[in-house]
Scaffold this active site. Structure first.
Site, PDB file in Angstrom:
ATOM      1  NE  ARG A   8      48.925  13.196 -19.806  1.00 33.75           N
ATOM      2  CZ  ARG A   8      48.408  12.505 -20.836  1.00 33.75           C
ATOM      3  NH1 ARG A   8      48.916  11.344 -21.178  1.00 33.75           N
ATOM      4  NH2 ARG A   8      47.395  12.996 -21.494  1.00 33.75           N
ATOM      5  CE  LYS A  67      40.767  18.341 -21.114  1.00 35.89           C
ATOM      6  NZ  LYS A  67      41.201  17.011 -20.609  1.00 35.89           N
ATOM      7  NE  ARG A  84      46.371  19.780 -17.819  1.00 39.60           N
ATOM      8  CZ  ARG A  84      46.123  19.505 -19.104  1.00 39.60           C
ATOM      9  NH1 ARG A  84      45.820  20.446 -19.936  1.00 39.60           N
ATOM     10  NH2 ARG A  84      46.174  18.260 -19.528  1.00 39.60           N
ATOM     11  NE  ARG A  90      45.203  10.906 -26.219  1.00 42.90           N
ATOM     12  CZ  ARG A  90      44.867  11.919 -25.424  1.00 42.90           C
ATOM     13  NH1 ARG A  90      43.705  12.533 -25.594  1.00 42.90           N
ATOM     14  NH2 ARG A  90      45.643  12.314 -24.441  1.00 42.90           N
ATOM     15  NE  ARG A 148      49.008  13.602 -26.043  1.00 46.75           N
ATOM     16  CZ  ARG A 148      48.117  14.346 -25.419  1.00 46.75           C
ATOM     17  NH1 ARG A 148      47.042  14.774 -26.062  1.00 46.75           N
ATOM     18  NH2 ARG A 148      48.282  14.661 -24.156  1.00 46.75           N
TER      19      ARG A 148
HETATM   20  P1  AMP Z   1      46.728  17.925 -22.924  1.00 42.86           P
HETATM   21  O1  AMP Z   1      46.902  17.783 -24.394  1.00 42.86           O
HETATM   22  O2  AMP Z   1      45.730  18.983 -22.545  1.00 42.86           O
HETATM   23  O3  AMP Z   1      46.461  16.612 -22.227  1.00 42.86           O
HETATM   24  O4  AMP Z   1      48.128  18.452 -22.356  1.00 42.86           O
HETATM   25  C1  AMP Z   1      49.314  17.691 -22.472  1.00 42.86           C
HETATM   26  C2  AMP Z   1      50.364  18.206 -21.504  1.00 42.86           C
HETATM   27  O5  AMP Z   1      50.649  19.590 -21.789  1.00 42.86           O
HETATM   28  C3  AMP Z   1      49.963  18.191 -20.035  1.00 42.86           C
HETATM   29  O6  AMP Z   1      50.184  16.930 -19.427  1.00 42.86           O
HETATM   30  C4  AMP Z   1      50.863  19.282 -19.465  1.00 42.86           C
HETATM   31  O7  AMP Z   1      52.198  18.819 -19.321  1.00 42.86           O
HETATM   32  C5  AMP Z   1      50.874  20.319 -20.575  1.00 42.86           C
HETATM   33  N1  AMP Z   1      49.771  21.289 -20.411  1.00 42.86           N
HETATM   34  C6  AMP Z   1      48.693  21.453 -21.236  1.00 42.86           C
HETATM   35  N2  AMP Z   1      47.884  22.428 -20.784  1.00 42.86           N
HETATM   36  C7  AMP Z   1      48.460  22.894 -19.642  1.00 42.86           C
HETATM   37  C8  AMP Z   1      48.107  23.898 -18.689  1.00 42.86           C
HETATM   38  N3  AMP Z   1      46.967  24.600 -18.800  1.00 42.86           N
HETATM   39  N4  AMP Z   1      48.945  24.101 -17.646  1.00 42.86           N
HETATM   40  C9  AMP Z   1      50.082  23.399 -17.519  1.00 42.86           C
HETATM   41  N5  AMP Z   1      50.465  22.433 -18.359  1.00 42.86           N
HETATM   42  C10 AMP Z   1      49.683  22.178 -19.420  1.00 42.86           C
END
Ligand code: AMP
Length: 190
Positions: free
Chosen positions: A146, A14, A90, A129, A135
């Site tokens: 996740r 993404k 999400r 990654r 990260r």
């Molecule tokens: P990402 O970088 O999009 O993979 O997000 C990393 C982490 O941030 C996720 O595993 C969640 O813990 C939190 N997170 C990001 N976006 C959301 C969302 N829309 N709703 C809830 N938690 C989020």
């Protein structure tokens, strides 16, 4: 104005595809994960709350995410070319809140683009990654959580967006230019 939800499991590409779309179309971009990571880095209250959830592979509560989303969206002004929503929604309540927030502004989501990547490939990409970026949530144990969260809470959005009539499926496995080309075909037809 073309508001786009770029959708897929963690590691589906993404962020990479968002960067290409921003460059080609001049869209704005909201990555809720990036917003949360920057809050953590800046040591804000929101960051402190978010860190526990993120490191545990869990989602941040919907109410918190929805507030953040509206304020970032409004920061782009009223006449933007479109916003890419990356990592949001999400959950189904988040999708409903996004629809409502946009409707209140006379806007809408024009397309939801799903990047479909098989599970074993996601695992390989995320572990790699984690080694490269450091990260904190890209380690094998948290990745598994996740991916579970994705299947249980996020994947039902595919049916939700199909019902909205704006779901587009893209094979997210393969060469980057082909995947981006498929995305552009969707956007150009909007
Ligand atoms: P990402 O970088 O999009 O993979 O997000 C990393 C982490 O941030 C996720 O595993 C969640 O813990 C939190 N997170 C990001 N976006 C959301 C969302 N829309 N709703 C809830 N938690 C989020």
């Amino acid at each position: 104005m073309k508001n786009i939800v770029i959708f897929g499991a963690p590691g589906s590409g993404k962020g990479t595809q968002s960067d290409l779309m921003i460059e080609k179309y001049g869209f704005n971009h909201i990555s809720t994960g990036d917003v949360l990571r920057s809050e953590i880095k800046n040591g804000t209250e929101l960051g402190k709350t978010a860190k526990g959830f993120i490191d545990n592979g869990q989602l941040i509560p919907d109410e918190l995410m929805i507030d953040i989303l509206a304020s970032v969206y409004d920061s782009f002004g009223k006449e933007h070319k479109g916003v890419i929503f990356d990592g949001f929604p999400r959950t189904i309540p988040q999708a409903e809140a996004l629809k409502k927030m946009l409707a209140e502004r006379g806007h809408k989501v024009a397309a939801m683009i799903e990047l479909d990547v098989p599970e074993d490939e996601l695992m390989t990409r995320l572990v790699k990654r984690g080694q490269e970026s450091g990260r904190s949530d890209d380690n094998a144990e948290t990745i598994k959580k996740r991916l579970d969260v994705y299947h249980n809470q996020t994947a039902p959005l595919i049916e939700w967006y199909k019902a909205e009539g704006i779901h587009h499926h893209i094979n997210g496995l393969g060469e980057l230019p082909r995947i981006f080309g498929d995305i552009c075909s969707v956007i150009d037809a909007l």
